[in-house]
Design a protein around this motif. Structure first.
Motif, short mmCIF file in Angstrom:
data_model
loop_
_atom_site.label_atom_id
_atom_site.label_comp_id
_atom_site.label_asym_id
_atom_site.label_seq_id
_atom_site.Cartn_x
_atom_site.Cartn_y
_atom_site.Cartn_z
N ARG A 167 0.69 -1.38 -0.14
CA ARG A 167 -0.27 -0.11 0.44
C ARG A 167 1.18 1.77 0.17
NH1 ARG A 167 -5.01 -0.26 1.33
NH2 ARG A 167 -6.11 -2.55 1.84
N ALA A 168 1.46 0.98 1.04
CA ALA A 168 3.03 2.34 0.65
C ALA A 168 3.75 2.62 -0.62
CB ALA A 168 3.80 2.10 2.29
N VAL A 169 4.13 1.41 -1.38
CA VAL A 169 4.56 2.12 -3.07
C VAL A 169 2.97 2.14 -3.67
CG1 VAL A 169 5.70 0.40 -4.16
CG2 VAL A 169 5.95 -0.23 -2.22
N ALA A 170 1.98 1.75 -3.29
CA ALA A 170 1.22 1.89 -4.11
C ALA A 170 0.86 3.45 -4.15
CB ALA A 170 -0.02 1.30 -3.98
N ARG A 171 0.83 4.11 -2.68
CA ARG A 171 0.65 4.96 -2.23
C ARG A 171 1.49 6.46 -3.21
NH1 ARG A 171 -3.60 7.78 -1.83
NH2 ARG A 171 -2.99 9.08 -3.78
N ARG A 172 2.97 5.95 -2.83
CA ARG A 172 3.92 7.13 -3.98
C ARG A 172 3.84 7.27 -5.56
NH1 ARG A 172 9.36 7.34 -0.17
NH2 ARG A 172 9.92 7.43 -2.76
N VAL A 173 3.54 5.89 -5.41
CA VAL A 173 3.27 6.06 -6.93
C VAL A 173 2.00 6.86 -7.86
CG1 VAL A 173 2.66 4.15 -9.32
CG2 VAL A 173 4.83 3.69 -7.67
N GLY B 261 2.08 10.52 -9.46
CA GLY B 261 1.37 10.69 -10.99
C GLY B 261 1.70 9.83 -12.02
N GLU B 262 2.03 8.34 -10.87
CA GLU B 262 2.46 7.07 -12.18
C GLU B 262 2.04 6.31 -12.08
OE1 GLU B 262 7.39 8.04 -10.96
OE2 GLU B 262 6.25 6.48 -9.92
N GLN C 253 11.12 1.32 -8.46
CA GLN C 253 12.02 2.24 -7.55
C GLN C 253 11.59 2.48 -6.19
OE1 GLN C 253 15.07 3.22 -8.09
NE2 GLN C 253 14.85 2.22 -9.34
N HIS C 254 10.09 3.26 -6.00
CA HIS C 254 9.35 3.39 -4.54
C HIS C 254 9.69 2.36 -4.29
CE1 HIS C 254 7.43 6.90 -6.55
NE2 HIS C 254 7.32 5.88 -7.59
N ALA C 255 9.59 1.08 -4.41
CA ALA C 255 9.60 0.36 -2.88
C ALA C 255 11.14 -0.09 -3.29
CB ALA C 255 9.59 -1.57 -4.12
N LYS C 256 12.50 0.18 -3.75
CA LYS C 256 14.31 0.44 -2.63
C LYS C 256 13.78 1.36 -1.61
CE LYS C 256 15.71 -1.93 -6.37
NZ LYS C 256 16.74 -2.12 -7.72
N ALA C 257 12.85 2.78 -2.50
CA ALA C 257 13.47 3.29 -1.22
C ALA C 257 12.10 4.28 -0.43
CB ALA C 257 12.96 5.05 -2.40
N ILE C 258 11.39 3.72 0.48
CA ILE C 258 10.29 3.46 1.28
C ILE C 258 10.93 3.73 2.98
CG2 ILE C 258 9.94 0.95 1.80
CD1 ILE C 258 7.07 1.49 1.67
#
Length: 212
Positions: free
Chosen positions: A42-48, A52-53, A61-66
């Motif tokens: 969910r956190a990865v999805a929220r970042r995406v 606006g991706e 990249q968002h999964a790696k940067a969480i």
């Protein structure tokens, strides 16, 4: 079965089946760390979404940067994130990026871990594997009450929740990587006619029997 300091309990199941409630209660009762792996996706999805991706394509990249703060946001359990989380979870690179993070939680002290592929992929050697499920209608009613309150009586909203649950199930079960399914040796518990305390009691009894 190992001692409680290194006990790994895998709790899998579809959305709104009660697995999170059970897993948190088990962790508290057994004094084990608790990990909600669905919150990671969910956190990865929220970042995406915030960037606006496209949740179908972006995510690695968002999964790696969480970061821990991403898991503490109060907007992770909303319909748009429900849909996006299921989509980012279909990406092999996202699942790979989060796999070691999940495994590290239980490596030293054990853990109760809930998700959709814990017993099949994340901890295939878990001491106890549970698959918690319920009918789509019952799960939709639970999600509906959670989001709109006990007193809300809106048939259209409830129908939307049922449709969303069914669609999420289809997405999770049909993905090529780590599809939602019970592990071969998982204990399956149908919670349609059980409250949270009854489910917890059943699992604690099961643990006692296995230890004996």
């Amino acid at each position: 079965m190992t001692g409680s300091r290194r006990l790994i309990i895998a709790v899998d199941g579809p959305a709104a089946a009660g697995k999170g409630t059970l897993a948190k209660a088990l962790a508290e009762r057994l004094a084990l760390p608790y990990l909600d792996t669905g919150l990671l996706y969910r956190a990865v999805a929220r970042r995406v979404l915030d960037h606006g991706e496209d949740p179908v394509l972006q995510g690695e990249q968002h999964a790696k940067a969480i970061e821990p703060a991403d898991l503490e946001r109060d907007d992770l359990r909303v319909p748009e994130v429900d849909r996006a989380a299921s989509l980012v979870a279909r990406q092999p690179a996202v699942r790979e990026a989060l796999l070691e993070r999940q495994r590290s939680v239980g490596r030293v002290h054990g853990a109760v871990v809930d998700g959709r592929d814990i017993g099949t992929v994340v901890f295939p050697d878990a001491d106890l594997k549970l698959f918690i499920t319920a009918s789509p209608e019952v799960r939709a009613q639970r999600r509906y009450r959670q989001r709109h309150g006990e007193d809300c009586q809106d048939a259209e909203l409830l129908a939307q929740e049922v449709a969303a649950i069914v669609a999420r199930d289809e997405q999770d079960a049909s993905r090529e990587v780590s599809p939602l399914k019970p592990a071969d040796n998982a204990v399956q518990i149908l919670t349609d006619h059980m409250d949270a305390e009854s489910v917890l009691d059943r699992v604690l009894t099961l643990l006692q029997e296995r230890r004996a």
